[in-house]
Design a protein around this motif. Structure first.
Motif: not given
Length: 416
Positions: A336, A341, A344-345, A350, A354, A357, A363, A366-367, A370-371
């Motif tokens: 966390e 975070t 991960s982008y 990623t 990602m 995560r 999570i 959308w996360e 998005l990745g």
């Protein structure tokens, strides 16, 4: 387009038939079955282990309470009260009649103490259980000296109730996090090694064709861009094929040994209750990570004309994969954190961070989407740039192991 599919199928089937692919797949499948059946294999080879047997020299009238406490803690350890000389006991231990021998006595405060002797102290389970049993006896005797009742002693020894609860609805419990950590750890290793192996394979494929002058024949009939993406997709399909075989072997092996896995090593790793969605995410991030790094590998491989120069040229790419893997390993303990975070982008990290995560945290949907979007956009941009470099790079010969050659390749592309 027919030429594209022809090259794709050639890249796919030529790698599929190689001895290295077949041998690697067979070895990994065999390792999966061996790992799942490890306890049965060890038992069949070595036979059932005999329970450890320990001789006890009682010099303080402690054998009875000690044996009672040990029986409650570990019934597999056999103890035998003996009255023998230590020299005789040492020989019997060396000959294998006993695991070791324990000397029970009392200190100056009339409290239990002991010395345990064996040929080796590597078997920590035995002496740890002996120590814990003696500790329980000492607590009882110390309580009597202090005139404490059994209830008071039990109250002192009972650990405090300490529970952890997440305020966010749907957050994973401590047990779920431990199980998720194991399966994510294993899948991260798979993504890491697969991306490195298949991206390197792409670079080697391009460099091999250049060094053998096959490239000069190919570019006269197929455009370099088609060649690049045909190789990337072909080798990607090889990776998918191997992944499918390994997943099928793993599922078959685990389903046949599900009862043996309950409560053991595999349940601790999370294999006993692995969600299909986690496997799907692993496959998606593996594919996206592969296409990202394979496009970069094809770009770099087109700049060299000798196989010997490939590893030096793709070393920065390998470092990027390793950095992403080490960030993910750090994130296993603190998924966390803001650093995880943000990482991960970052496109080159990623695929692993990602995925970490997704596996460790609940999570928002959308996360990861998005990745994936960032990865797809990065692949398209890198593919566009890589195609420009590749088109000129395949025409460059001679010693070439510098990133300055990217500019030369682009200039050659413009002049075509």
């Amino acid at each position: 387009m027919n030429n594209f599919w022809l090259m794709l199928s050639h890249s796919y089937f030529s790698k599929l038939k190689t001895k290295s692919f077949i041998l690697t797949t067979v070895i990994v499948v065999a390792a999966i079955f061996l790992l799942v059946n490890f306890e049965n294999v060890v038992t069949s080879v070595t036979g059932e282990d005999e329970p450890p047997k320990v001789a006890v020299l009682d010099e303080g009238n402690l054998y009875e309470p000690f044996s009672t406490q040990l029986a409650q803690l570990n019934k597999e350890i056999e103890i035998e009260k003996v009255s023998k000389d230590e020299k005789i006991l040492e020989n019997e231990v060396k000959e294998g009649e006993y695991e070791g021998y324990l000397i029970l006595s009392q200190d100056q405060n009339d409290l239990p103490q002991a010395v345990y002797k064996s040929t080796s102290i590597s078997n920590s389970e035995v002496w740890t259980d002996l120590f814990n049993s003696l500790q329980a006896v000492k607590n009882e005797q110390a309580a009597k000296q202090l005139n404490l009742s059994n209830e008071e002693l039990q109250s002192l020894n009972t650990p405090p109730s300490f529970e952890r609860e997440a305020l966010v609805e749907g957050a994973k419990s401590e047990e779920e996090l431990s199980e998720a950590r194991g399966i994510v750890y294993v899948l991260l290793f798979f993504i890491y090694f697969s991306v490195i192996v298949y991206a390197n394979m792409t670079a080697m494929e391009v460099a091999t064709e250049k060094s053998s002058r096959v490239m000069e024949i190919l570019i006269s009939s197929v455009s370099p861009v088609k060649q690049m993406f045909a190789k990337i997709l072909g080798i990607g399909l090889v990776g998918l094929t191997q992944l499918a075989v390994l997943l099928a072997a793993g599922y078959f092996a685990i389903s046949r040994n599900k009862e043996e896995m309950v409560g053991g090593f595999f349940e601790g790793l999370g294999f006993a209750d692995t969600s299909i969605s986690l496997i799907v995410y692993a496959g998606i991030f593996f594919l996206l990570g592969f296409f990202l790094y394979a496009t970069l590998a094809a770009l770099l491989g087109s700049l060299v004309s000798r196989i010997e120069d490939v590893q030096q040229m793709i070393m920065p790419m390998t470092f990027l994969v390793m950095i992403g893997f080490f960030i993910a390993m750090f994130g296993l303990g603190n998924p966390e954190s803001t650093f995880i975070t943000i990482s991960s982008y970052i496109p080159f990290f990623t695929p692993m961070v990602m995925f970490l995560r997704v596996g460790m945290l609940n999570i928002a949907a959308w996360e990861p989407i998005l990745g994936m979007g960032i990865l797809l956009l990065s692949i398209l941009v890198l593919g566009w740039f890589g195609a420009r470099v590749y088109r000129g790079g395949v025409l460059m010969y001679g010693k070439s192991n510098s990133f300055k050659d990217i500019k030369k390749a682009i200039e050659l592309t413009k002049n075509k």
